[in-house]
Design an enzyme around this catalytic site. Structure first.
Site, PDB file in Angstrom:
ATOM      1  N   ARG A  56       6.197  23.551  46.328  1.00  0.00           N
ATOM      2  CA  ARG A  56       7.195  23.647  47.386  1.00  0.00           C
ATOM      3  C   ARG A  56       7.217  25.018  48.064  1.00  0.00           C
ATOM      4  NH1 ARG A  56       8.301  19.877  44.112  1.00  0.00           N
ATOM      5  NH2 ARG A  56       8.006  21.426  42.503  1.00  0.00           N
ATOM      6  N   THR A  57       7.228  26.085  47.284  1.00  0.00           N
ATOM      7  CA  THR A  57       7.363  27.413  47.895  1.00  0.00           C
ATOM      8  C   THR A  57       6.172  27.715  48.797  1.00  0.00           C
ATOM      9  OG1 THR A  57       8.601  28.170  45.961  1.00  0.00           O
ATOM     10  CG2 THR A  57       7.698  29.861  47.409  1.00  0.00           C
ATOM     11  N   LYS A  85     -14.584  39.346  40.331  1.00  0.00           N
ATOM     12  CA  LYS A  85     -15.522  40.466  40.185  1.00  0.00           C
ATOM     13  C   LYS A  85     -14.826  41.716  39.670  1.00  0.00           C
ATOM     14  CE  LYS A  85     -17.824  38.724  44.346  1.00  0.00           C
ATOM     15  NZ  LYS A  85     -18.111  39.030  45.778  1.00  0.00           N
ATOM     16  N   ARG A 106       3.544  35.399  44.807  1.00  0.00           N
ATOM     17  CA  ARG A 106       4.095  34.885  43.538  1.00  0.00           C
ATOM     18  C   ARG A 106       3.207  35.408  42.423  1.00  0.00           C
ATOM     19  NH1 ARG A 106       5.901  28.828  42.039  1.00  0.00           N
ATOM     20  NH2 ARG A 106       7.648  29.590  43.285  1.00  0.00           N
ATOM     21  N   HIS A 134      13.641  34.833  42.353  1.00  0.00           N
ATOM     22  CA  HIS A 134      13.080  33.863  43.289  1.00  0.00           C
ATOM     23  C   HIS A 134      14.067  33.818  44.465  1.00  0.00           C
ATOM     24  CE1 HIS A 134      10.845  30.760  45.030  1.00  0.00           C
ATOM     25  NE2 HIS A 134      10.720  29.920  44.017  1.00  0.00           N
TER      26      HIS A 134
END
Length: 307
Positions: A56-57, A85, A106, A134
């Site tokens: 959703r976010t 890498k 996030r 959040h």
């Protein structure tokens, strides 16, 4: 809310900021419902840097940017990017900052979003970090309450679930300290109780609250019930999760005796804490809550990038 500012925690905003944001969200919601594509952010680019899974976010931020006329770039999974890498987190953020006008991040580590904000020149929005914050979810939650009940003040709230590891629940509780709830019930098993610093903030801001162990004790008093799942991925010891798995569950039967106007919110995804028979009741607001994510994030992006 200042143009160009970072959004790391819900407490970065004032009540006035939120009210202004919600008014803008109302406009965006009407535009979405009319099927309009706006050009407010035409030519602007958003980077989504999700180091943890998200549905959703991430998708609602990307949809919001597209609906505003802008575009987005998306950081690939680790195995498909230079992180495989050995590129450092800081260098990844610097690279995204040079490509985009805003970064949504996030990360599983607490403080990652704030660190990114210190590095980047463009605004950074915290799309969820660790067990703490959040902020945009909390904005959506408050907006949903406002839409459903016409006010955020003067209501009795119950926050049920993983109050220790759940960043959405914590951010919602913090957001309530910007308003004047009548009372907040914190409902959880003892192992998942609210952290001391969160309780301290409730006390400091004179929010009346009470910790209880069973929803049945308070269901008749609630105007808003906020349900969260147990955050399995946050437990240091999987055995501890297994001990309390399934320890609470909201069903249509659980809601007998609730106020007719009670609304139930859930940041989703759900696992087994909210049964499907609740979906058909008038109390279920969690899918509308998820839908509000797009107009609210449209409003937020507009304010941060265009004022």
């Amino acid at each position: 809310m200042r143009k160009g500012s970072d959004i790391i925690t819900i407490l970065d905003l004032t009540r006035e900021d939120l009210e202004s944001l919600f008014e803008e969200t109302d406009l965006m919601l009407r535009a979405v419902e009319r099927g309009e594509k706006l050009e407010v952010l035409k030519g602007r680019i958003m980077a989504t840097a999700f180091f943890e899974p998200s549905t959703r976010t991430k998708l609602s931020f990307q949809t919001a940017m597209l609906r505003l006329g802008g575009g987005f770039i998306d950081l690939p999974p680790e195995e498909l990017s230079s992180r495989a890498k050995g590129e450092s987190f800081a260098d990844t953020i610097r690279m995204l900052d040079s490509y985009a006008d805003v970064i949504v991040i996030r990360h599983r580590l607490e403080g990652a979003a704030r660190f990114a904000a210190e590095i980047a020149e463009h605004p950074v929005i915290n799309g969820g970090d660790g067990t703490r914050d959040h902020p945009t979810q909390a904005m959506i939650d408050l907006y949903t309450v406002r839409k459903a009940l016409g006010t955020i003040d003067g209501l009795v709230y119950g926050v049920l679930g993983d109050l220790k590891y759940g960043r959405a629940a914590r951010s919602f509780i913090l957001a309530l300290t910007l308003y004047k709830p009548e009372k907040v019930y914190l409902i959880s098993p003892p192992q998942l109780s609210c952290r001391p610093e969160t309780l301290a903030l409730l006390e400091e801001r004179c929010v009346e609250f009470e910790e209880v162990r069973s929803l049945s004790e308070v269901i008749a008093e609630l105007d808003v019930l906020y349900v969260t799942r147990i955050q399995r991925e946050r437990f240091p010891d999987p055995m501890e999760y297994e001990k309390i798995r399934g320890s609470y569950r909201v069903s249509a039967d659980t809601l007998k005796g609730a106020k007719e106007r009670l609304i139930i919110l859930h940041p989703l995804p759900r696992v087994d804490e909210l049964t499907y028979d609740v979906d058909s009741t008038s109390h279920a607001w969690y899918f509308k809550q998820a839908r509000f994510g797009i107009p609210l994030r449209m409003a937020l992006l507009k304010k941060l990038l265009a004022g």
